[in-house]
Structure formats: C-alpha cells, structure tokens
Scaffold this motif. Sequence first.
Motif, PDB file in Angstrom:
ATOM      1  N   PRO A 185       0.834  -1.207   0.000  1.00  0.00           N
ATOM      2  CA  PRO A 185       0.000   0.000   0.000  1.00  0.00           C
ATOM      3  C   PRO A 185       0.864   1.250   0.000  1.00  0.00           C
ATOM      4  N   ALA A 186       0.358   2.293  -0.630  1.00  0.00           N
ATOM      5  CA  ALA A 186       1.099   3.553  -0.673  1.00  0.00           C
ATOM      6  C   ALA A 186       1.231   4.131   0.734  1.00  0.00           C
ATOM      7  N   ARG A 187       2.370   4.781   0.998  1.00  0.00           N
ATOM      8  CA  ARG A 187       2.632   5.332   2.315  1.00  0.00           C
ATOM      9  C   ARG A 187       2.872   6.833   2.206  1.00  0.00           C
ATOM     10  N   ALA A 188       2.579   7.533   3.299  1.00  0.00           N
ATOM     11  CA  ALA A 188       2.928   8.943   3.372  1.00  0.00           C
ATOM     12  C   ALA A 188       4.443   9.091   3.414  1.00  0.00           C
ATOM     13  N   MET A 189       4.925  10.287   3.214  1.00  0.00           N
ATOM     14  CA  MET A 189       6.357  10.504   3.077  1.00  0.00           C
ATOM     15  C   MET A 189       7.154  10.024   4.285  1.00  0.00           C
ATOM     16  N   PHE A 190       6.647  10.222   5.481  1.00  0.00           N
ATOM     17  CA  PHE A 190       7.377   9.845   6.691  1.00  0.00           C
ATOM     18  C   PHE A 190       6.667   8.741   7.473  1.00  0.00           C
ATOM     19  N   GLY A 191       5.904   7.908   6.765  1.00  0.00           N
ATOM     20  CA  GLY A 191       5.230   6.791   7.390  1.00  0.00           C
ATOM     21  C   GLY A 191       3.733   7.006   7.452  1.00  0.00           C
ATOM     22  N   GLY A 192       3.013   5.911   7.671  1.00  0.00           N
ATOM     23  CA  GLY A 192       1.566   6.013   7.751  1.00  0.00           C
ATOM     24  C   GLY A 192       0.918   5.941   6.384  1.00  0.00           C
TER      25      GLY A 192
ATOM     26  N   ALA B 293      11.256  15.962  14.648  1.00  0.00           N
ATOM     27  CA  ALA B 293      12.597  15.475  14.322  1.00  0.00           C
ATOM     28  C   ALA B 293      12.659  13.953  14.430  1.00  0.00           C
ATOM     29  N   ALA B 294      12.013  13.398  15.470  1.00  0.00           N
ATOM     30  CA  ALA B 294      11.992  11.941  15.621  1.00  0.00           C
ATOM     31  C   ALA B 294      11.234  11.282  14.478  1.00  0.00           C
ATOM     32  N   PHE B 295      10.141  11.882  14.041  1.00  0.00           N
ATOM     33  CA  PHE B 295       9.356  11.310  12.947  1.00  0.00           C
ATOM     34  C   PHE B 295      10.079  11.426  11.607  1.00  0.00           C
ATOM     35  N   VAL B 296      10.669  12.571  11.364  1.00  0.00           N
ATOM     36  CA  VAL B 296      11.230  12.862  10.042  1.00  0.00           C
ATOM     37  C   VAL B 296      12.582  12.193   9.823  1.00  0.00           C
ATOM     38  N   TYR B 297      13.415  12.140  10.854  1.00  0.00           N
ATOM     39  CA  TYR B 297      14.767  11.619  10.698  1.00  0.00           C
ATOM     40  C   TYR B 297      14.905  10.161  11.141  1.00  0.00           C
ATOM     41  N   ALA B 298      13.805   9.508  11.442  1.00  0.00           N
ATOM     42  CA  ALA B 298      13.868   8.084  11.789  1.00  0.00           C
ATOM     43  C   ALA B 298      14.347   7.286  10.576  1.00  0.00           C
ATOM     44  N   PRO B 299      15.275   6.355  10.759  1.00  0.00           N
ATOM     45  CA  PRO B 299      15.751   5.554   9.624  1.00  0.00           C
ATOM     46  C   PRO B 299      14.628   4.730   9.015  1.00  0.00           C
ATOM     47  N   ARG B 300      14.635   4.613   7.701  1.00  0.00           N
ATOM     48  CA  ARG B 300      13.528   3.975   6.996  1.00  0.00           C
ATOM     49  C   ARG B 300      13.299   2.539   7.450  1.00  0.00           C
TER      50      ARG B 300
ATOM     51  N   VAL C 135      11.277   3.413  15.800  1.00  0.00           N
ATOM     52  CA  VAL C 135      11.914   4.631  16.309  1.00  0.00           C
ATOM     53  C   VAL C 135      10.867   5.689  16.627  1.00  0.00           C
ATOM     54  N   GLN C 136       9.908   5.854  15.743  1.00  0.00           N
ATOM     55  CA  GLN C 136       8.876   6.866  15.965  1.00  0.00           C
ATOM     56  C   GLN C 136       8.031   6.539  17.194  1.00  0.00           C
ATOM     57  N   LEU C 137       7.653   5.271  17.329  1.00  0.00           N
ATOM     58  CA  LEU C 137       6.868   4.871  18.503  1.00  0.00           C
ATOM     59  C   LEU C 137       7.678   5.028  19.780  1.00  0.00           C
ATOM     60  N   SER C 138       8.953   4.672  19.729  1.00  0.00           N
ATOM     61  CA  SER C 138       9.811   4.808  20.911  1.00  0.00           C
ATOM     62  C   SER C 138       9.936   6.259  21.340  1.00  0.00           C
ATOM     63  N   ALA C 139      10.020   7.170  20.368  1.00  0.00           N
ATOM     64  CA  ALA C 139      10.125   8.592  20.689  1.00  0.00           C
ATOM     65  C   ALA C 139       8.861   9.081  21.378  1.00  0.00           C
ATOM     66  N   VAL C 140       7.704   8.653  20.897  1.00  0.00           N
ATOM     67  CA  VAL C 140       6.436   9.063  21.508  1.00  0.00           C
ATOM     68  C   VAL C 140       6.344   8.541  22.941  1.00  0.00           C
TER      69      VAL C 140
END
Length: 285
Positions: free
Chosen positions: A64-71, A246-253, A259-264
Amino acid sequence: MTSQPPPMHPGAEAAPTCYRHPERETYVRCQRCERSICPDCMRDAAVGHQCVECVEQGNRSVRPARAMFGGAVVTKPRVTWALLIINVLAYLAEIADPEGVIGRFATWSYGIYQGEWWRLITGAFLHAPLTSSWSLSHILFNMWALYAIGPELERRLGSLRFAALYLLSALGGSVAVYLFGELAVGASGAIYGMFGALFVVSRKLGFDARGVLWLIGINVVLTFVVSGISWQGHLGGLVTGTIVAAAFVYAPRRSRNAVQLSAVVALLAIMAVILLTFPPYGVIA
C-alpha cells in the motif's frame, strides 16, 4: 431410443471453456495463469486480461502507498478537520457556560497537582472567553493556523503521526504551564508545536525554511511583548513539537515505525516523571 452426440472429425478438438463456468465457451486466456476465462471472469490488466484469482493474488503482493514519513497516504486531512471541529464545539460550550467550562477544564497547575489530569489536554481545546480582552481573536488565530498548516503536515506525516504531534505538543505546553505558570487556555501550545514541525519538515525536504523561522520568531517576540499570553504554553509546545517532528522525520527507513513509537513513548514517560516528581509553580512540596 437414445440420441448420440455427432461424431467428431479426426483432428477436431473440444472448444475451450471458462475454468469457473465450464458451460461457457471462450477463447480468451488469463495472461498470468493461461486458464480460459469468460467475460464475467475477465479483469483488465496492463496487457490483456487476468482471471479473478490472479488479480486478487497480485493485489495482496502490492505494497500500500505510504505517506512521506510513514503512515497511510492522506487524501483528505480528516484529523485536521476533526481538531477544528472539536475546538469550535468546545468554544461554543464555553460561551454557554464560561465559568463552568473554564473552571473545570482549563489548564490549572494546582488542579493538575491535585489529580485532575484531564486538564493537561482539555485546556488545549479552550480559548479566551468573550469577556476577555482577547475575545474572538484568540481562537480565530489558532484555528486559522491549524487550517493553514495542518493539512500539509498531515499529508507529510500521515494522520496518526500528525495527531500524535498535535496532542504531544499540547501536552508539552501544559506541562510547561504546570511547572512555570498557573492557569492557561488555548491551542497555542499545539499550534507552536506545528510551527516547529513545519520548520523540521522544510529542512528535511530541502525547502527554504527562512519564512518559517520568521513566523516562529515573530510569534515568540509577541509572546513576551503582549500581556496576557502564556509564554510557558507557547514555548513548551514549540520545543515538544520540534522534538517530535525530528523523531518522525529523521527516523531511519528500515526501523521507522519502531523509532517513531519509541520517541512518543519516551516523551510521554518524561512528562509523566516530571508531573509525578515536581510540584507546580508556587507550591512547596
């Protein structure tokens, strides 16, 4: 007497039939599995036609297509509209009963200290009442900023991540009010968090972020120049939103979601520790 089928001529072959409807003759084959398919079983493909089963298998294998930084891809910014509606409805309730609504749901540091945890988030959906010097300008500016910036951030981050950014920024502003202020209302903490996120996203995508810096700078100056503004909520939201973005955008692909969940989770834990460890402004533990 029984009737017999006419004898087939030497070399003659039976007409092919659809693999799903054996009673139907057809001379069309699926481009993938080469089974015969009738018009009801044909599905248009890039070249020719495919059968129903091959199309279903192909759909399962397509990511499925994804948004630029996930989701998931955002076609309509539903979270932005939902937040706008909630803010407006809360303001209408506030107009109907200003003392009751603000008294029960505003971000009040001592109330939070006494266990009224809902104030950390409900205060971010209230605004200056009509009887105040800010009147309608408070909610109008915040809702204009949400309308102008929210859809772009939601499309870049995805709806779930945008909602997390907004709510965490609101919480960050409320925690700052708890530590250094006393009473506040307004979505400004979340809005300033969006300002910080817009700067981070612009830098990540290589856009000219000077306009965003000017926007942030002007609003920060106004925060300290104009009386009656909660600088704690504004700066708390700005810092929190910048960190979350920053956590969302710079998380490694490869490990983006983790990484994003851990930051939250880490930010929520830090806020919880602050609230459970430190007394609010003006209270001696």
